[in-house]
Design a protein around this motif. Structure first.
Motif, PDB file in Angstrom:
ATOM      1  N   MET A   6       0.865  -1.124   0.031  1.00 49.07           N
ATOM      2  CA  MET A   6      -0.111  -0.067  -0.060  1.00 49.07           C
ATOM      3  C   MET A   6       0.793   1.270   0.030  1.00 49.07           C
ATOM      4  N   ILE A   7       0.533   2.242  -0.773  1.00 50.38           N
ATOM      5  CA  ILE A   7       1.183   3.225  -1.020  1.00 50.38           C
ATOM      6  C   ILE A   7       1.547   4.321   0.162  1.00 50.38           C
ATOM      7  N   LEU A   8       0.296   4.485   0.767  1.00 51.68           N
ATOM      8  CA  LEU A   8       0.518   5.585   2.119  1.00 51.68           C
ATOM      9  C   LEU A   8       1.289   4.747   3.322  1.00 51.68           C
ATOM     10  N   LYS A   9       1.155   3.544   3.280  1.00 49.44           N
ATOM     11  CA  LYS A   9       1.979   2.805   4.433  1.00 49.44           C
ATOM     12  C   LYS A   9       3.347   2.804   3.948  1.00 49.44           C
ATOM     13  N   GLN A  10       3.891   2.802   2.616  1.00 51.93           N
ATOM     14  CA  GLN A  10       5.039   2.938   2.356  1.00 51.93           C
ATOM     15  C   GLN A  10       5.706   4.286   2.556  1.00 51.93           C
ATOM     16  N   TRP A  11       5.052   5.379   2.151  1.00 54.15           N
ATOM     17  CA  TRP A  11       5.263   6.658   2.364  1.00 54.15           C
ATOM     18  C   TRP A  11       5.434   6.786   3.930  1.00 54.15           C
ATOM     19  N   ALA A  12       4.649   6.352   4.750  1.00 50.86           N
ATOM     20  CA  ALA A  12       4.539   6.408   6.036  1.00 50.86           C
ATOM     21  C   ALA A  12       5.965   6.019   6.795  1.00 50.86           C
ATOM     22  N   GLU A  13       6.279   4.705   6.232  1.00 54.87           N
ATOM     23  CA  GLU A  13       7.498   4.224   6.855  1.00 54.87           C
ATOM     24  C   GLU A  13       8.508   4.999   6.478  1.00 54.87           C
ATOM     25  N   GLU A  14       8.534   5.621   5.200  1.00 50.08           N
ATOM     26  CA  GLU A  14       9.713   6.335   4.884  1.00 50.08           C
ATOM     27  C   GLU A  14       9.925   7.810   5.621  1.00 50.08           C
ATOM     28  N   LEU A  15       8.728   8.334   5.989  1.00 48.94           N
ATOM     29  CA  LEU A  15       8.667   9.380   6.388  1.00 48.94           C
ATOM     30  C   LEU A  15       9.144   9.336   8.050  1.00 48.94           C
ATOM     31  N   THR A  16       8.916   7.987   8.519  1.00 52.56           N
ATOM     32  CA  THR A  16       8.993   8.117  10.077  1.00 52.56           C
ATOM     33  C   THR A  16      10.380   7.408  10.223  1.00 52.56           C
ATOM     34  N   VAL A  17      11.209   7.284   9.225  1.00 52.68           N
ATOM     35  CA  VAL A  17      12.703   7.043   9.628  1.00 52.68           C
ATOM     36  C   VAL A  17      13.497   7.868   9.928  1.00 52.68           C
ATOM     37  N   ASP A  18      14.102   8.014  11.404  1.00 50.88           N
ATOM     38  CA  ASP A  18      14.677   8.774  11.998  1.00 50.88           C
ATOM     39  C   ASP A  18      16.083   8.894  11.731  1.00 50.88           C
ATOM     40  N   ALA A  19      16.328   9.456  10.483  1.00 54.92           N
ATOM     41  CA  ALA A  19      17.899   9.428   9.934  1.00 54.92           C
ATOM     42  C   ALA A  19      18.101  11.022   9.771  1.00 54.92           C
ATOM     43  N   LEU A  60      19.378  14.277   7.932  1.00 52.41           N
ATOM     44  CA  LEU A  60      19.250  14.653   6.720  1.00 52.41           C
ATOM     45  C   LEU A  60      20.798  15.169   6.300  1.00 52.41           C
ATOM     46  N   PRO A  61      21.030  15.071   4.794  1.00 50.58           N
ATOM     47  CA  PRO A  61      22.282  15.375   4.562  1.00 50.58           C
ATOM     48  C   PRO A  61      22.203  16.837   4.493  1.00 50.58           C
ATOM     49  N   ASP A  62      23.668  17.254   4.490  1.00 45.77           N
ATOM     50  CA  ASP A  62      23.776  18.789   4.488  1.00 45.77           C
ATOM     51  C   ASP A  62      23.065  19.582   3.292  1.00 45.77           C
ATOM     52  N   ALA A  63      23.059  18.997   2.051  1.00 45.24           N
ATOM     53  CA  ALA A  63      22.359  19.506   1.008  1.00 45.24           C
ATOM     54  C   ALA A  63      20.720  19.749   1.103  1.00 45.24           C
ATOM     55  N   THR A  64      20.361  18.856   1.956  1.00 43.56           N
ATOM     56  CA  THR A  64      18.965  18.952   2.034  1.00 43.56           C
ATOM     57  C   THR A  64      18.518  19.942   3.063  1.00 43.56           C
ATOM     58  N   LEU A  65      19.345  19.916   4.168  1.00 48.20           N
ATOM     59  CA  LEU A  65      19.393  20.819   5.185  1.00 48.20           C
ATOM     60  C   LEU A  65      19.373  22.304   4.541  1.00 48.20           C
ATOM     61  N   ALA A 122      12.887  20.366   9.943  1.00 50.52           N
ATOM     62  CA  ALA A 122      13.693  20.290   8.650  1.00 50.52           C
ATOM     63  C   ALA A 122      13.097  18.863   8.166  1.00 50.52           C
ATOM     64  N   ARG A 123      13.118  17.813   8.878  1.00 56.85           N
ATOM     65  CA  ARG A 123      12.529  16.576   8.495  1.00 56.85           C
ATOM     66  C   ARG A 123      10.982  16.876   8.029  1.00 56.85           C
ATOM     67  N   ALA A 124      10.301  17.606   8.714  1.00 57.06           N
ATOM     68  CA  ALA A 124       8.963  17.775   8.425  1.00 57.06           C
ATOM     69  C   ALA A 124       8.609  18.457   7.156  1.00 57.06           C
ATOM     70  N   ILE A 125       9.321  19.619   6.943  1.00 55.88           N
ATOM     71  CA  ILE A 125       9.539  20.314   5.632  1.00 55.88           C
ATOM     72  C   ILE A 125       9.910  19.435   4.594  1.00 55.88           C
ATOM     73  N   ALA A 126      10.831  18.570   4.467  1.00 60.82           N
ATOM     74  CA  ALA A 126      11.372  17.644   3.400  1.00 60.82           C
ATOM     75  C   ALA A 126      10.363  16.827   3.156  1.00 60.82           C
ATOM     76  N   ALA A 127       9.794  16.158   4.388  1.00 53.83           N
ATOM     77  CA  ALA A 127       8.627  15.301   4.188  1.00 53.83           C
ATOM     78  C   ALA A 127       7.284  15.874   3.281  1.00 53.83           C
ATOM     79  N   PRO A 139      12.835  12.504   1.432  1.00 58.10           N
ATOM     80  CA  PRO A 139      13.548  13.688   2.041  1.00 58.10           C
ATOM     81  C   PRO A 139      14.081  14.403   1.071  1.00 58.10           C
ATOM     82  N   ASP A 140      14.865  14.079   0.092  1.00 60.00           N
ATOM     83  CA  ASP A 140      15.740  14.716  -0.737  1.00 60.00           C
ATOM     84  C   ASP A 140      14.856  15.393  -2.184  1.00 60.00           C
TER      85      ASP A 140
END
Length: 430
Positions: free
Chosen positions: A1-14, A16-21, A102-107, A234-235
């Motif tokens: 399911m797409i939304l579950k996949q998105w949610a799993e990606e969005l909740t990874v606590d990693a 962000l690379p400097d370029a994304t920040l 920052a993670r929220a904006i990238a999401a 995120p990127d």
């Protein structure tokens, strides 16, 4: 399911690379410039009054609508999504620290860009779907979910609740104040509400966003379901570009091409006999549409008026309000501009909205084709934002906008908190 996949990606606590920040910093600053410029217009003030109150979600909706109505905010060309308005105010309102913000904006950017690509971007716009309005509830929900620290299950519910019932269609509104911006703000508020409802335990259908769903909501478009899971969420923010001034993005390549001709070839604007503009077929009708009296947005999207501004009154390109436009001088020059579909440019879609300009002056014709503008170049982002800041933002708010451009530092959260407080204070004064 797409939304579950998105949610799993969005909740990874990693981290962000400097370029994304850095991209997050730039897009926050650009959104701040648009807000403080937009609040000076009659429509901006009307939106501030309509959404008045102390609820952070409604305040974010007000700021979102004001940013979006300026047509100076950022854009991801291929998806036809202008994400900052739906994302940045929500993160400023709800994020408890800089990293989470920052993670929220990238999401939010990632979700919006994927959705816009999946429904065909500008091709959807040509069928009456406004991609950014379509994606706004999900962008806001993704951003709010990340700010609230929701787990994957609740994030999927938030996205599902935000997606329920969306169509992206509002018709064409030309009167002012335009309901176009009001309903956009309401869509952002709806996304915030979806996240808070999910946090409270309300469930949605995680199977709602699917290939069949895309085909149903955009029946006249060749949807691209593969885009719904492509790339890094995120990127994706790194792929969003910046408008150099107030303009429908469909006009910007032509305006840049005209500027190149005027400067490189030494053409005096008063010596121009005619300007012929070629754009991709899907953009031609929109930029050639006549402008009803009092239609502020129409003057921003009309190629003739924008070309006239670029040629004889460049300062107008930084004017959000557009009061009294077109005046006789602008109208006279605009009458020398013609627009036609250039089918050969269609091959570059959806990633490139190219334009070809032919300038005829005293029997001499010069042609220039523009594939990319300075706003597409990440290295040009900060100079573009600083130029808009200087030209469009009242002196009282220039420093708070400028502060958002500072390199990464421990006080990033303090800067964004101060920005939010300044925005809310300005809403109350409008």
């Amino acid at each position: 399911m797409i939304l579950k996949q998105w949610a799993e990606e969005l909740t990874v606590d990693a981290a962000l690379p400097d370029a994304t920040l850095r991209a997050v910093d730039l897009h926050v600053a650009d959104a701040a410039v648009a807000f403080f410029a937009g609040l000076r217009t009659l429509e901006g003030a009307a939106l501030a009054r309509f959404f008045a109150g102390d609820d952070p979600g409604r305040q974010a909706a007000a700021i979102a609508s004001i940013i979006r109505h300026t047509e100076s905010d950022d854009i991801h060309v291929a998806s036809c999504i202008t994400p900052a308005a739906a994302v940045v105010p929500v993160a400023l309102a709800l994020a408890g620290d800089a990293d989470r913000g920052a993670r929220a904006i990238a999401a939010g950017y990632g979700v919006g860009i994927r959705l816009g690509l999946a429904i065909g971007g500008a091709a959807a716009l040509a069928t009456g779907i406004w991609p950014t309005y379509f994606a706004a509830p999900l962008m806001a929900a993704a951003t709010a979910s990340a700010c609230l620290g929701l787990d994957a299950e609740k994030t999927a519910s938030a996205l599902s609740l935000a997606a329920a019932g969306i169509s992206g269609r509002i018709g064409r509104v030309t009167a002012a104040p335009s309901g176009r911006w009001l309903v956009f703000g309401e869509a952002v508020a709806r996304g915030c509400n979806a996240a808070t409802a999910a946090a409270a335990g309300f469930r949605g259908d995680p199977g709602l966003v699917s290939e069949d769903w895309l085909a149903a909501v955009a029946p006249r478009v060749a949807v691209r379901p593969e885009a719904i899971t492509a790339g890094s969420l995120p990127d994706a923010i790194q792929t969003a570009g910046f408008k150099p001034f107030v303009a429908a993005r469909q006009t910007v390549n032509a305006l840049h091409a005209l500027r190149v001709v005027l400067q490189r070839d030494g053409i005096a604007p008063e010596a121009i006999d005619r300007v012929e503009v070629g754009v991709p077929t899907i953009n031609a009708a929109m930029v050639a549409r006549p402008v009803p009296e009092g239609d502020r947005l129409g003057t921003i999207a009309n190629m003739g008026i924008q070309i006239a501004a670029a040629a004889i009154r460049p300062g107008l390109l930084y004017d959000v309000a557009r009061l009294g436009v077109p005046d006789p001088e602008i109208a006279a020059f605009a009458s020398r501009v013609t627009v036609a579909a250039a089918p050969d440019l269609d091959a570059l879609l959806p990633d490139v909205w190219a334009a070809r300009v032919r300038v005829t002056s005293r029997g001499r014709t010069i042609e220039e084709t523009c594939l990319f503008t300075p706003g597409d170049d990440p290295d040009m982002a900060e100079p573009i934002i600083r130029e808009k800041l200087a030209r469009m933002v009242p002196q009282a708010h220039q420093e708070i906008c400028r502060a958002q451009l500072a390199p990464a530092a421990p006080d990033r959260h303090a800067r964004r908190t101060a920005l939010w407080q300044a925005m809310v204070g300005s809403l109350r004064e409008a």
